[in-house]
Motif scaffolding. Structure first.
Motif, PDB file in Angstrom:
ATOM      1  N   HIS A 251      85.939 137.780  38.507  1.00 43.31           N
ATOM      2  CA  HIS A 251      86.352 136.378  38.600  1.00 43.31           C
ATOM      3  C   HIS A 251      85.142 135.494  38.377  1.00 43.31           C
ATOM      4  CE1 HIS A 251      87.628 132.569  40.663  1.00 43.31           C
ATOM      5  NE2 HIS A 251      88.675 132.807  39.905  1.00 43.31           N
ATOM      6  N   LEU A 252      85.350 134.386  37.654  1.00 46.39           N
ATOM      7  CA  LEU A 252      84.272 133.463  37.338  1.00 46.39           C
ATOM      8  C   LEU A 252      84.580 132.075  37.881  1.00 46.39           C
ATOM      9  CD1 LEU A 252      83.673 134.367  33.566  1.00 46.39           C
ATOM     10  CD2 LEU A 252      82.631 135.413  35.581  1.00 46.39           C
ATOM     11  N   ASN A 253      83.629 131.526  38.616  1.00 50.69           N
ATOM     12  CA  ASN A 253      83.677 130.116  39.018  1.00 50.69           C
ATOM     13  C   ASN A 253      84.997 129.757  39.702  1.00 50.69           C
ATOM     14  OD1 ASN A 253      81.097 129.775  37.779  1.00 50.69           O
ATOM     15  ND2 ASN A 253      82.109 129.666  35.796  1.00 50.69           N
ATOM     16  N   PHE A 254      85.767 128.817  39.101  1.00 48.21           N
ATOM     17  CA  PHE A 254      87.038 128.380  39.669  1.00 48.21           C
ATOM     18  C   PHE A 254      88.211 128.738  38.749  1.00 48.21           C
ATOM     19  CE2 PHE A 254      83.809 125.714  41.579  1.00 48.21           C
ATOM     20  CZ  PHE A 254      84.191 125.629  42.912  1.00 48.21           C
ATOM     21  N   ASP A 255      88.039 129.755  37.908  1.00 43.77           N
ATOM     22  CA  ASP A 255      89.099 130.124  36.964  1.00 43.77           C
ATOM     23  C   ASP A 255      90.416 130.414  37.687  1.00 43.77           C
ATOM     24  OD1 ASP A 255      87.439 129.871  34.831  1.00 43.77           O
ATOM     25  OD2 ASP A 255      87.141 132.025  34.495  1.00 43.77           O
ATOM     26  N   PRO A 256      91.551 129.984  37.111  1.00 43.48           N
ATOM     27  CA  PRO A 256      92.855 130.270  37.723  1.00 43.48           C
ATOM     28  C   PRO A 256      93.394 131.648  37.334  1.00 43.48           C
ATOM     29  CG  PRO A 256      93.156 128.882  35.815  1.00 43.48           C
ATOM     30  CD  PRO A 256      91.663 129.070  35.954  1.00 43.48           C
ATOM     31  N   TYR A 257      92.561 132.522  36.855  1.00 43.22           N
ATOM     32  CA  TYR A 257      92.947 133.873  36.454  1.00 43.22           C
ATOM     33  C   TYR A 257      91.754 134.802  36.691  1.00 43.22           C
ATOM     34  CZ  TYR A 257      90.490 132.041  32.390  1.00 43.22           C
ATOM     35  OH  TYR A 257      89.565 131.431  31.589  1.00 43.22           O
ATOM     36  N   VAL A 258      92.026 136.107  36.609  1.00 41.09           N
ATOM     37  CA  VAL A 258      90.967 137.104  36.721  1.00 41.09           C
ATOM     38  C   VAL A 258      90.845 137.855  35.401  1.00 41.09           C
ATOM     39  CG1 VAL A 258      91.188 137.380  39.213  1.00 41.09           C
ATOM     40  CG2 VAL A 258      92.580 138.802  37.689  1.00 41.09           C
ATOM     41  N   HIS A 259      89.684 138.463  35.191  1.00 45.16           N
ATOM     42  CA  HIS A 259      89.433 139.267  33.999  1.00 45.16           C
ATOM     43  C   HIS A 259      89.569 140.743  34.354  1.00 45.16           C
ATOM     44  CE1 HIS A 259      87.692 135.895  31.626  1.00 45.16           C
ATOM     45  NE2 HIS A 259      87.312 135.457  32.820  1.00 45.16           N
ATOM     46  N   MET A 260      90.259 141.484  33.505  1.00 48.90           N
ATOM     47  CA  MET A 260      90.377 142.934  33.641  1.00 48.90           C
ATOM     48  C   MET A 260      90.002 143.509  32.275  1.00 48.90           C
ATOM     49  SD  MET A 260      93.947 142.977  35.843  1.00 48.90           S
ATOM     50  CE  MET A 260      93.521 144.233  37.058  1.00 48.90           C
ATOM     51  N   THR A 261      88.942 144.348  32.244  1.00 44.05           N
ATOM     52  CA  THR A 261      88.314 144.696  30.971  1.00 44.05           C
ATOM     53  C   THR A 261      87.967 146.177  30.917  1.00 44.05           C
ATOM     54  OG1 THR A 261      87.291 142.490  31.035  1.00 44.05           O
ATOM     55  CG2 THR A 261      86.501 144.016  29.352  1.00 44.05           C
ATOM     56  N   LEU A 262      88.001 146.707  29.719  1.00 44.78           N
ATOM     57  CA  LEU A 262      87.655 148.096  29.442  1.00 44.78           C
ATOM     58  C   LEU A 262      86.546 148.112  28.399  1.00 44.78           C
ATOM     59  CD1 LEU A 262      90.185 150.923  28.678  1.00 44.78           C
ATOM     60  CD2 LEU A 262      88.507 150.311  26.941  1.00 44.78           C
ATOM     61  N   HIS A 263      85.473 148.866  28.681  1.00 43.33           N
ATOM     62  CA  HIS A 263      84.354 148.976  27.748  1.00 43.33           C
ATOM     63  C   HIS A 263      84.159 150.434  27.342  1.00 43.33           C
ATOM     64  CE1 HIS A 263      82.986 144.849  28.374  1.00 43.33           C
ATOM     65  NE2 HIS A 263      83.082 145.043  29.680  1.00 43.33           N
ATOM     66  N   SER A 264      83.766 150.622  26.108  1.00 47.75           N
ATOM     67  CA  SER A 264      83.409 151.950  25.605  1.00 47.75           C
ATOM     68  C   SER A 264      82.478 151.755  24.421  1.00 47.75           C
ATOM     69  CB  SER A 264      84.664 152.720  25.172  1.00 47.75           C
ATOM     70  OG  SER A 264      85.244 152.120  24.024  1.00 47.75           O
ATOM     71  N   GLU A 265      82.005 152.854  23.852  1.00 48.58           N
ATOM     72  CA  GLU A 265      81.202 152.748  22.644  1.00 48.58           C
ATOM     73  C   GLU A 265      81.989 152.038  21.547  1.00 48.58           C
ATOM     74  OE1 GLU A 265      78.671 155.725  19.691  1.00 48.58           O
ATOM     75  OE2 GLU A 265      80.349 156.499  20.858  1.00 48.58           O
ATOM     76  N   TYR A 266      83.269 152.308  21.470  1.00 43.30           N
ATOM     77  CA  TYR A 266      84.132 151.713  20.444  1.00 43.30           C
ATOM     78  C   TYR A 266      84.273 150.205  20.644  1.00 43.30           C
ATOM     79  CZ  TYR A 266      88.482 150.833  17.828  1.00 43.30           C
ATOM     80  OH  TYR A 266      89.438 150.334  16.980  1.00 43.30           O
ATOM     81  N   THR A 267      84.564 149.770  21.860  1.00 43.52           N
ATOM     82  CA  THR A 267      84.767 148.332  22.093  1.00 43.52           C
ATOM     83  C   THR A 267      83.455 147.565  22.007  1.00 43.52           C
ATOM     84  OG1 THR A 267      84.512 148.482  24.502  1.00 43.52           O
ATOM     85  CG2 THR A 267      86.724 148.801  23.607  1.00 43.52           C
ATOM     86  N   ASN A 268      82.357 148.166  22.426  1.00 48.34           N
ATOM     87  CA  ASN A 268      81.084 147.454  22.440  1.00 48.34           C
ATOM     88  C   ASN A 268      80.413 147.391  21.077  1.00 48.34           C
ATOM     89  OD1 ASN A 268      81.512 147.223  25.134  1.00 48.34           O
ATOM     90  ND2 ASN A 268      79.592 148.148  25.782  1.00 48.34           N
ATOM     91  N   LEU A 269      80.558 148.448  20.287  1.00 49.53           N
ATOM     92  CA  LEU A 269      79.789 148.539  19.059  1.00 49.53           C
ATOM     93  C   LEU A 269      80.631 148.515  17.785  1.00 49.53           C
ATOM     94  CD1 LEU A 269      77.222 151.289  20.118  1.00 49.53           C
ATOM     95  CD2 LEU A 269      77.008 148.818  20.311  1.00 49.53           C
ATOM     96  N   VAL A 270      81.932 148.753  17.908  1.00 47.96           N
ATOM     97  CA  VAL A 270      82.746 148.898  16.704  1.00 47.96           C
ATOM     98  C   VAL A 270      83.794 147.806  16.587  1.00 47.96           C
ATOM     99  CG1 VAL A 270      84.226 150.432  15.364  1.00 47.96           C
ATOM    100  CG2 VAL A 270      82.359 151.383  16.729  1.00 47.96           C
ATOM    101  N   ASP A 271      84.764 147.780  17.512  1.00 42.69           N
ATOM    102  CA  ASP A 271      85.937 146.930  17.314  1.00 42.69           C
ATOM    103  C   ASP A 271      86.555 146.568  18.655  1.00 42.69           C
ATOM    104  OD1 ASP A 271      88.244 145.675  16.504  1.00 42.69           O
ATOM    105  OD2 ASP A 271      88.745 147.146  14.983  1.00 42.69           O
ATOM    106  N   LYS A 272      86.543 145.270  18.993  1.00 45.71           N
ATOM    107  CA  LYS A 272      87.204 144.805  20.212  1.00 45.71           C
ATOM    108  C   LYS A 272      88.586 144.244  19.926  1.00 45.71           C
ATOM    109  CE  LYS A 272      83.250 143.705  23.147  1.00 45.71           C
ATOM    110  NZ  LYS A 272      82.600 142.671  23.985  1.00 45.71           N
ATOM    111  N   VAL A 273      88.963 144.181  18.678  1.00 44.24           N
ATOM    112  CA  VAL A 273      90.211 143.530  18.298  1.00 44.24           C
ATOM    113  C   VAL A 273      91.356 144.516  18.192  1.00 44.24           C
ATOM    114  CG1 VAL A 273      91.337 142.116  16.542  1.00 44.24           C
ATOM    115  CG2 VAL A 273      88.940 141.699  17.128  1.00 44.24           C
ATOM    116  N   ASN A 274      91.086 145.696  17.726  1.00 50.81           N
ATOM    117  CA  ASN A 274      92.135 146.706  17.516  1.00 50.81           C
ATOM    118  C   ASN A 274      91.881 147.912  18.430  1.00 50.81           C
ATOM    119  OD1 ASN A 274      94.272 148.128  16.464  1.00 50.81           O
ATOM    120  ND2 ASN A 274      93.085 148.984  14.772  1.00 50.81           N
TER     121      ASN A 274
END
Length: 370
Positions: A251-274
């Protein structure tokens, strides 16, 4: 005679029009207390309300459940105020509500209606016992923190841990609630950090073969405050290495939502869109929520209060580094309360102290279907 009168009348009208055109006066259109009202759902869709300025009705079509509303954009005339603040109703929006718009001494009462509203079904907050079996739990109900399970997170150079400290006042255990504090540094002049935060992790002490992990927690909102509940593997803590990282909630600051995220070699270095590796999920602000993640052979599922909010698929054919979460890899839990950083922004000291409150952590094993 009639023809003469017609042309005389026509000339007078034309003269009046020309005079108006030559005037410096602007054409004045009606000004209403409330001119625009748009609600935004968790999936990013915008629903523009129809405002009847005669009956002062605000009709919002297409929104089914109140909890799906995570943001509101509205436009008031200059100098106007609205009560209650629509942003105070996020994730708990009534089917009907009255807004009072005040301009000077004039008061206008608008009635907002969700035309497609339905009562939300009650949510069972416990995992399906036919699918999940409780394997371990931490209820923070002992006189002190269990140091056979947890360690204090040491300070390091990353944005998420560069204010970590081991001072006792940053860790509080009271009535079964663990509190990790973020504070301004006023008591430790020997410490060069302007802000201090507490964090616990299970590195080299307690880890799990991934099934499902639920964490019941709440957190304060403050400018620059970044509470996070997340998972890293025992055999590699660098996401770019391909070992993977599961951020159950941030959660950041006063945001009305939370972030839920997944990281891997693929998402960090290759493709976060697909496909997309993150979601902004609605939650009950200022209250305890249950944040969860499930790792299946073919997907990772994120949940808030036992309701699925996002599913990240395992791609086929296999792509190296895309799905390093399944199997016998051991993950440990991180509970961190951070202040400042590139993502969350600068800190407002007047908003401190700010706390991350953790009620419990539960780990479940999947029940094999025969």
């Amino acid at each position: 005679m009639k023809k003469y009168l017609y042309f005389l009348f026509y000339g007078i009208c034309l003269a009046l029009v020309c005079q108006a055109c030559d005037s410096d006066d602007e054409i004045i259109f009606p000004v209403y207390p409330l001119n625009k009202f748009v609600v935004i759902s968790a999936d990013g869709k915008e629903y523009h309300a129809y405002i009847n300025q005669q009956t002062h009705d605000i009709e919002i079509s297409g929104v089914k459940y109140s909890s799906s509303i995570v943001a509101v954009n509205y436009q008031l005339t200059e100098g106007a105020t609205i009560f209650p603040d629509p942003n105070s109703l996020l994730s708990d929006w009534p089917a009907n509500i009255k807004f009072i718009v005040t301009v000077g001494n004039n008061i206008t009462e608008y009635t907002s209606t969700l035309k497609n509203w339905e009562e939300e079904p009650e949510t069972d907050l416990t995992p399906d016992p036919n699918k999940w079996q409780l394997a371990w739990e931490e209820n923070f109900d002992k006189p002190e923190i269990d140091w056979t399970v947890w360690s204090k997170i040491p300070r390091n150079k990353s944005d998420w841990n560069n204010t970590m400290a081991s001072y006792d006042e940053l860790f509080e255990l009271n009535d079964g609630i663990l509190t990790l504090w973020g504070v301004q540094n006023t008591n430790h002049p020997e410490d060069p950090s302007a802000y201090l935060t507490g964090g616990l992790w299970g590195l080299d002490k307690k880890a799990f073969t991934m099934g499902r992990i639920d964490i019941r927690a709440k957190f304060d909102s403050a400018q620059g405050f970044w509470p996070a509940l997340w998972l890293l593997p025992q055999d590699g803590d660098a996401p770019n290495s391909g070992y993977g990282e599961l951020d159950i909630v941030e959660h950041l600051n006063f945001d009305p939502y939370v972030h839920m995220t997944l990281h891997s070699e693929y998402t960090n270095l290759v493709d976060k869109v697909n496909t997309p590796n993150a979601v902004q999920a609605p939650f009950n602000e200022g209250e305890f929520n249950i944040y969860g993640v499930e790792v299946h052979e073919d997907k990772v599922v994120y949940l808030v209060n036992n309701k699925e909010v996002y599913s990240y698929p395992r791609l086929y054919p296999e792509i190296p580094g895309q799905f390093p979460f399944y199997g016998q890899k051991q993950f440990y839990v991180i509970l961190s309360a951070q202040l400042g950083g590139q993502w969350v922004g600068s800190v407002t000291a007047a908003h401190l102290p700010a706390g991350l409150y953790v009620d419990w952590v539960k780990c479940y094993d999947a029940i094999e279907n025969e």
